[in-house]
Design a protein around this motif. Sequence first.
Motif, PDB file in Angstrom:
ATOM      1  N   VAL A  85      -1.195  10.239  -2.502  1.00  0.00           N
ATOM      2  CA  VAL A  85       0.009  10.652  -3.223  1.00  0.00           C
ATOM      3  C   VAL A  85      -0.070  12.125  -3.613  1.00  0.00           C
ATOM      4  O   VAL A  85       0.947  12.843  -3.628  1.00  0.00           O
ATOM      5  CB  VAL A  85       0.241   9.752  -4.456  1.00  0.00           C
ATOM      6  CG1 VAL A  85      -0.847   9.955  -5.501  1.00  0.00           C
ATOM      7  CG2 VAL A  85       1.610  10.006  -5.052  1.00  0.00           C
ATOM      8  N   PRO A 109       7.366   7.391  -1.936  1.00  0.00           N
ATOM      9  CA  PRO A 109       7.062   5.973  -2.144  1.00  0.00           C
ATOM     10  C   PRO A 109       5.775   5.773  -2.946  1.00  0.00           C
ATOM     11  O   PRO A 109       4.770   6.450  -2.702  1.00  0.00           O
ATOM     12  CB  PRO A 109       6.914   5.428  -0.718  1.00  0.00           C
ATOM     13  CG  PRO A 109       7.728   6.362   0.127  1.00  0.00           C
ATOM     14  CD  PRO A 109       7.570   7.706  -0.501  1.00  0.00           C
ATOM     15  N   ALA A 110       5.820   4.859  -3.895  1.00  0.00           N
ATOM     16  CA  ALA A 110       4.645   4.592  -4.730  1.00  0.00           C
ATOM     17  C   ALA A 110       3.487   4.058  -3.905  1.00  0.00           C
ATOM     18  O   ALA A 110       2.319   4.238  -4.267  1.00  0.00           O
ATOM     19  CB  ALA A 110       5.002   3.606  -5.837  1.00  0.00           C
ATOM     20  N   GLU A 111       3.804   3.425  -2.768  1.00  0.00           N
ATOM     21  CA  GLU A 111       2.764   2.850  -1.917  1.00  0.00           C
ATOM     22  C   GLU A 111       2.313   3.808  -0.822  1.00  0.00           C
ATOM     23  O   GLU A 111       1.690   3.393   0.178  1.00  0.00           O
ATOM     24  CB  GLU A 111       3.266   1.547  -1.284  1.00  0.00           C
ATOM     25  CG  GLU A 111       4.428   1.703  -0.317  1.00  0.00           C
ATOM     26  CD  GLU A 111       5.789   1.679  -1.002  1.00  0.00           C
ATOM     27  OE1 GLU A 111       6.785   1.412  -0.305  1.00  0.00           O
ATOM     28  OE2 GLU A 111       5.855   1.915  -2.231  1.00  0.00           O
ATOM     29  N   THR A 112       2.563   5.104  -1.000  1.00  0.00           N
ATOM     30  CA  THR A 112       2.169   6.107  -0.009  1.00  0.00           C
ATOM     31  C   THR A 112       0.679   6.003   0.319  1.00  0.00           C
ATOM     32  O   THR A 112      -0.159   5.881  -0.583  1.00  0.00           O
ATOM     33  CB  THR A 112       2.502   7.526  -0.529  1.00  0.00           C
ATOM     34  OG1 THR A 112       3.916   7.685  -0.538  1.00  0.00           O
ATOM     35  CG2 THR A 112       1.891   8.597   0.373  1.00  0.00           C
ATOM     36  N   ARG A 113       0.366   6.076   1.608  1.00  0.00           N
ATOM     37  CA  ARG A 113      -1.026   6.058   2.047  1.00  0.00           C
ATOM     38  C   ARG A 113      -1.149   6.929   3.282  1.00  0.00           C
ATOM     39  O   ARG A 113      -0.143   7.299   3.907  1.00  0.00           O
ATOM     40  CB  ARG A 113      -1.471   4.635   2.361  1.00  0.00           C
ATOM     41  CG  ARG A 113      -0.807   4.004   3.560  1.00  0.00           C
ATOM     42  CD  ARG A 113      -1.253   2.571   3.769  1.00  0.00           C
ATOM     43  NE  ARG A 113      -0.768   2.033   5.045  1.00  0.00           N
ATOM     44  CZ  ARG A 113       0.452   1.546   5.232  1.00  0.00           C
ATOM     45  NH1 ARG A 113       1.318   1.515   4.219  1.00  0.00           N
ATOM     46  NH2 ARG A 113       0.807   1.076   6.414  1.00  0.00           N
ATOM     47  N   GLU A 154      -1.881   7.300   6.980  1.00  0.00           N
ATOM     48  CA  GLU A 154      -1.889   6.446   8.163  1.00  0.00           C
ATOM     49  C   GLU A 154      -2.794   7.002   9.251  1.00  0.00           C
ATOM     50  O   GLU A 154      -3.455   6.256   9.981  1.00  0.00           O
ATOM     51  CB  GLU A 154      -0.463   6.295   8.701  1.00  0.00           C
ATOM     52  CG  GLU A 154      -0.286   5.222   9.760  1.00  0.00           C
ATOM     53  CD  GLU A 154       1.182   4.992  10.067  1.00  0.00           C
ATOM     54  OE1 GLU A 154       1.655   3.852   9.885  1.00  0.00           O
ATOM     55  OE2 GLU A 154       1.857   5.973  10.475  1.00  0.00           O
TER      56      GLU A 154
END
Length: 366
Positions: free
Chosen positions: A11, A38-42, A44
Motif C-alpha cells: 500500500v 483498494p484496501a486489499e492492494t498487494r 502481484e
Amino acid sequence: MSSGPLRFHAVWLRDNAQDHETRAQGNGQRLIALRDIPAETRIEAAEIAKPGTLEIRFAPERKRVSFDLAWLEAHAYDQAAAAQRGWLEDGVETWDADLMADVPCGDFAALTQGGRALQDWLGQIMRYGFAKVVNAPAAPGTLFDIVGLFGHVRETNYGRHFEVRTEVNPSNLAFTGLGLQAHTDNPYRDPVPTVQVLHCLESSAAGGENMVVDGFAAALRLRAEDPEGFDLLANHCARFEYAGEDGVCLTSRRPMIELAPDGALIGIRFNNRSCAAITDVPFDLMADYYAAYRRLGEIIDDTAMEVTFRLNPGEAFVIDNTRVLHARKGYSGEGTRWLQGCYADMDGLRSTYDAMVRSTALEAAE
C-alpha cells in the motif's frame, strides 16, 4: 546503494507511485486519495525492468508502476528505531564556544547575487542554527532585504519589525541596557516565530556584545549528566506568558525540550523572563523538575557553551529561534546602540535551501 535488503508495504508503494495518473507531473501533488486505492492492494509481480528501475504490478488494479531504485533507497523506512531520545536529524551539528574561531558568515553583496554563496550561507543556518551577515548597508529596513533572501517577514504585535535600543518605561526588558540571559524569543506564542533577524545600525556604546548558545547542545549535555532531568523537561509542559501591552495576553503551553514522537530533538523554549507559573508537573516531580530546569540554565550560562561577537553597523545575524538561544551583555548609557529586529519562519528558509540544493544536483547530473 544499501548494503542490505529493504522492505516496503504494497500500500505504501502504491500510494507513492509517481505515474501521471497518481501524481501531477508539474508539482508532484497526489491526484488520488487513499480511498481510491483498494484496501486489499498487494504486489502481484516485480522485476528489474532495466538497470536502476523496479517495475511493480499491483493487484487487484493490475496497475504497473516503475520506481527508481535510488529514490526507494532515499525514502526507505525499514530501519531500526533510534535507541535514545533526543537524537538529531541528519545535517544538524551541535557546537560550543569553539565555533567562535569560525563563526558562520556570509557577505551581503554576495548573498544578494544568489548562487553558491547564498546556498552555502543557508546551509550553515540549517547545520548550526545561525549565521552572521557582514557588509550590509547600515540603513533602516535592511533587515527586510535579509529576510527577502529566503522568505517573508512574520508580523507580530510588535509590528513588521521592532527597534532594539534604550527606552524610557520600556514594554520589554529587551529595550533597556540590561544584560539578558540567553533565551529563545517569544516562547509565549503558538506557533513560535522560528527565525529571528537582528541588524545593527549604530553601535558606539560600551558593551552590548551578542551571544548565542546552541540549545540542542545544552539539552544533550543535560541528557548526558541527568537523563531523568532531561526526560522531565521533555515530558512536561512549561507555561509562558506575555502581557506587557494593552490588549495583549499571549500564552503557550509547551515543554522546554521538545521531542518528536520518535524521540528526535526538534525544539527548545527557554526564557526566564516570560516563564509563567508551571502547573503541569505533578507535585511529586516538581522539585526534580526545578532541579533539571536550574541545571539547564546553568549549562546555558556556561561560557564554554557561548559564541560571542560584537555586531558593528551593517552587520546582522539570523538564528533558528527553535534551537539557538541569544543574549547580550549589558551596555552603558554612553554612546548609542540601535538594532532593528524582525521575525520570519524556517519553512521559508528550508524551502529556499532545499530548492537550491535540488537545482544544483540537477545541473550536476546534466
